[in-house]
Scaffold this motif. Structure first.
Motif, PDB file in Angstrom:
ATOM      1  N   LYS A 151      45.822  31.297  38.787  1.00 21.31           N
ATOM      2  CA  LYS A 151      44.519  31.765  39.241  1.00 21.31           C
ATOM      3  C   LYS A 151      43.939  32.783  38.263  1.00 21.31           C
ATOM      4  N   GLY A 152      42.611  32.834  38.225  1.00 24.05           N
ATOM      5  CA  GLY A 152      41.943  33.806  37.390  1.00 24.05           C
ATOM      6  C   GLY A 152      41.946  35.175  38.047  1.00 24.05           C
ATOM      7  N   GLY A 153      41.323  36.110  37.363  1.00 22.55           N
ATOM      8  CA  GLY A 153      41.215  37.449  37.914  1.00 22.55           C
ATOM      9  C   GLY A 153      42.003  38.468  37.125  1.00 22.55           C
ATOM     10  N   VAL A 154      41.500  39.688  37.124  1.00 16.80           N
ATOM     11  CA  VAL A 154      42.208  40.785  36.475  1.00 16.80           C
ATOM     12  C   VAL A 154      43.248  41.360  37.429  1.00 16.80           C
ATOM     13  N   THR A 155      44.217  42.019  36.874  1.00 18.91           N
ATOM     14  CA  THR A 155      45.181  42.717  37.722  1.00 18.91           C
ATOM     15  C   THR A 155      44.533  43.995  38.252  1.00 18.91           C
ATOM     16  N   PRO A 156      45.038  44.528  39.347  1.00 16.66           N
ATOM     17  CA  PRO A 156      44.495  45.801  39.839  1.00 16.66           C
ATOM     18  C   PRO A 156      44.536  46.906  38.787  1.00 16.66           C
ATOM     19  N   ALA A 157      45.542  46.891  37.909  1.00 16.41           N
ATOM     20  CA  ALA A 157      45.642  47.919  36.871  1.00 16.41           C
ATOM     21  C   ALA A 157      44.533  47.774  35.829  1.00 16.41           C
ATOM     22  N   GLU A 158      44.094  46.543  35.569  1.00 19.33           N
ATOM     23  CA  GLU A 158      43.050  46.291  34.578  1.00 19.33           C
ATOM     24  C   GLU A 158      41.649  46.500  35.137  1.00 19.33           C
ATOM     25  N   LEU A 159      41.547  46.554  36.444  1.00 22.43           N
ATOM     26  CA  LEU A 159      40.252  46.559  37.110  1.00 22.43           C
ATOM     27  C   LEU A 159      39.361  47.756  36.760  1.00 22.43           C
ATOM     28  N   PRO A 160      39.854  48.996  36.756  1.00 24.69           N
ATOM     29  CA  PRO A 160      38.949  50.127  36.510  1.00 24.69           C
ATOM     30  C   PRO A 160      38.220  50.044  35.173  1.00 24.69           C
ATOM     31  N   ALA A 161      38.930  49.684  34.104  1.00 27.06           N
ATOM     32  CA  ALA A 161      38.294  49.624  32.788  1.00 27.06           C
ATOM     33  C   ALA A 161      37.212  48.565  32.744  1.00 27.06           C
ATOM     34  N   LEU A 162      37.468  47.397  33.355  1.00 21.80           N
ATOM     35  CA  LEU A 162      36.465  46.336  33.355  1.00 21.80           C
ATOM     36  C   LEU A 162      35.256  46.741  34.187  1.00 21.80           C
ATOM     37  N   ALA A 163      35.483  47.349  35.339  1.00 24.47           N
ATOM     38  CA  ALA A 163      34.367  47.783  36.180  1.00 24.47           C
ATOM     39  C   ALA A 163      33.519  48.834  35.470  1.00 24.47           C
ATOM     40  N   ASP A 164      34.159  49.765  34.810  1.00 33.66           N
ATOM     41  CA  ASP A 164      33.418  50.803  34.090  1.00 33.66           C
ATOM     42  C   ASP A 164      32.547  50.190  32.996  1.00 33.66           C
ATOM     43  N   ALA A 165      33.099  49.237  32.248  1.00 33.71           N
ATOM     44  CA  ALA A 165      32.347  48.614  31.162  1.00 33.71           C
ATOM     45  C   ALA A 165      31.231  47.729  31.699  1.00 33.71           C
ATOM     46  N   LEU A 166      31.539  46.974  32.727  1.00 36.48           N
ATOM     47  CA  LEU A 166      30.552  46.046  33.278  1.00 36.48           C
ATOM     48  C   LEU A 166      29.351  46.785  33.864  1.00 36.48           C
ATOM     49  N   SER A 167      29.597  47.932  34.457  1.00 36.94           N
ATOM     50  CA  SER A 167      28.519  48.676  35.120  1.00 36.94           C
ATOM     51  C   SER A 167      27.477  49.197  34.140  1.00 36.94           C
ATOM     52  N   THR A 168      27.772  49.164  32.851  1.00 34.07           N
ATOM     53  CA  THR A 168      26.810  49.634  31.848  1.00 34.07           C
ATOM     54  C   THR A 168      25.920  48.512  31.325  1.00 34.07           C
ATOM     55  N   LEU A 169      26.202  47.272  31.682  1.00 32.08           N
ATOM     56  CA  LEU A 169      25.449  46.141  31.147  1.00 32.08           C
ATOM     57  C   LEU A 169      24.103  46.033  31.864  1.00 32.08           C
ATOM     58  N   PRO A 170      23.004  45.951  31.133  1.00 30.48           N
ATOM     59  CA  PRO A 170      21.674  46.131  31.726  1.00 30.48           C
ATOM     60  C   PRO A 170      21.182  45.004  32.625  1.00 30.48           C
ATOM     61  N   ARG A 171      21.651  43.773  32.441  1.00 31.59           N
ATOM     62  CA  ARG A 171      21.105  42.657  33.226  1.00 31.59           C
ATOM     63  C   ARG A 171      22.053  42.200  34.311  1.00 31.59           C
ATOM     64  N   LEU A 172      23.081  43.020  34.571  1.00 35.21           N
ATOM     65  CA  LEU A 172      24.024  42.717  35.638  1.00 35.21           C
ATOM     66  C   LEU A 172      24.011  43.841  36.668  1.00 35.21           C
ATOM     67  N   HIS A 173      24.303  43.466  37.918  1.00 32.88           N
ATOM     68  CA  HIS A 173      24.455  44.450  38.994  1.00 32.88           C
ATOM     69  C   HIS A 173      25.820  44.221  39.625  1.00 32.88           C
ATOM     70  N   LEU A 174      26.760  45.124  39.364  1.00 32.39           N
ATOM     71  CA  LEU A 174      28.096  45.003  39.927  1.00 32.39           C
ATOM     72  C   LEU A 174      28.048  45.300  41.417  1.00 32.39           C
ATOM     73  N   ARG A 175      28.396  44.294  42.232  1.00 28.38           N
ATOM     74  CA  ARG A 175      28.321  44.446  43.685  1.00 28.38           C
ATOM     75  C   ARG A 175      29.678  44.686  44.333  1.00 28.38           C
ATOM     76  N   GLY A 176      30.761  44.145  43.731  1.00 30.45           N
ATOM     77  CA  GLY A 176      32.053  44.324  44.371  1.00 30.45           C
ATOM     78  C   GLY A 176      33.117  43.438  43.781  1.00 30.45           C
ATOM     79  N   LEU A 177      34.031  42.989  44.633  1.00 26.21           N
ATOM     80  CA  LEU A 177      35.196  42.226  44.199  1.00 26.21           C
ATOM     81  C   LEU A 177      35.268  40.884  44.904  1.00 26.21           C
ATOM     82  N   MET A 178      35.890  39.931  44.213  1.00 26.04           N
ATOM     83  CA  MET A 178      36.225  38.630  44.803  1.00 26.04           C
ATOM     84  C   MET A 178      37.711  38.396  44.600  1.00 26.04           C
ATOM     85  N   ALA A 179      38.347  37.726  45.553  1.00 27.49           N
ATOM     86  CA  ALA A 179      39.769  37.424  45.407  1.00 27.49           C
ATOM     87  C   ALA A 179      40.120  36.161  46.171  1.00 27.49           C
ATOM     88  N   ILE A 180      41.141  35.468  45.644  1.00 32.69           N
ATOM     89  CA  ILE A 180      41.736  34.306  46.314  1.00 32.69           C
ATOM     90  C   ILE A 180      43.241  34.557  46.355  1.00 32.69           C
TER      91      ILE A 180
END
Length: 247
Positions: A151-180
């Motif tokens: 399955k895809g997805g980042v590990t919980p340990a990798e999550l903070p860095a990706l969220a921090d970087a993603l939140s700076t991207l101008p044409r995206l709106h980070l809403r939350g998490l998805m999981a399977i």
């Protein structure tokens, strides 16, 4: 490499032989309402995303005729074909499948939501390729709490860095998490897995991210997901019937 099924491989609406689309929709809505009540939430706080992958445009149109407006797709070309066939309807399309780098432009152009972002490169391409005339693309980061290599997805340990970087991207709106999470028929195990997703969500909120979406739970485990805080449940089988994938 193709990212979808050919149109003639889609399951036709006639496979709905054990219940009308509206009856199935009402039954799922009742399950959501009951679980939300048990969790102490308003049923309106949980959105239903109808997962229509492998089912054709007629099946989507049938469910839309019952009032469903949000549809999730995993395969890009299949989704684009259905969007074109259903352009007369006011539907909201969510991309929920794995994302290849060469598919980001049409995803950025044709979807309102993406639930399966798990790499900064993909997020950057989606942001760059989101048309200026459209609202920011609503995105969730996919997190893999069960550690399944399939399955895809980042590990919980990798999550903070990706969220921090993603939140700076101008044409995206980070809403939350998805999981399977890993499939289980045990309610306690289901809830334990979803609780890990909620803990990751709460950790990001504590870091200052303004999140409001937990996309988790499917036909077999939506009750457990709602009890642990799901705000979107992604349901396919309970709405469209069993899928038969081409060999």
């Amino acid at each position: 490499m193709d990212n979808g099924l050919k149109p003639n491989e889609l399951e036709p609406v006639e496979r709905l032989d054990d219940g009308a689309p509206c009856a199935r929709l009402r039954a799922v809505q009742a399950r959501i309402a009951q679980a939300a009540t048990e969790a102490g939430h308003d049923a309106a706080s949980v959105s239903l995303l109808a997962v229509s992958k492998t089912f054709d445009a007629a099946a989507v149109r049938g469910l839309a005729g019952c009032g469903q407006r949000e549809f999730g797709e995993n395969y890009l070309q299949e989704a684009l074909d259905k969007q074109a066939a259903l352009a007369d309807l006011r539907l909201e399309w969510h991309f929920i499948g794995p994302i290849q780098s060469n598919k980001t432009r049409p995803i950025a152009e044709h979807f309102s939501w993406v639930h399966s972002v798990d790499r900064l490169k993909i997020a950057e391409r989606l942001s760059e390729q989101r048309p200026a005339g459209l609202p920011p693309l609503q995105v969730c980061i996919e997190v893999n709490v069960s550690g399944e290599a399939s399955k895809g997805g980042v590990t919980p340990a990798e999550l903070p860095a990706l969220a921090d970087a993603l939140s700076t991207l101008p044409r995206l709106h980070l809403r939350g998490l998805m999981a399977i999470p890993a499939a289980s028929t045990d309610m306690a195990a289901q809830r334990a897995a979803f609780r890990q997703v909620r803990a990751a969500f709460d950790m990001l909120v504590a870091r200052g991210h303004a999140l409001d979406t937990l996309s988790m739970g499917m036909s077999a485990d939506l009750e457990a997901a709602i009890l642990e805080g799901a705000t979107i449940v992604r349901v396919g089988t309970a709405l469209f019937g069993e899928r038969i994938y081409p060999r």
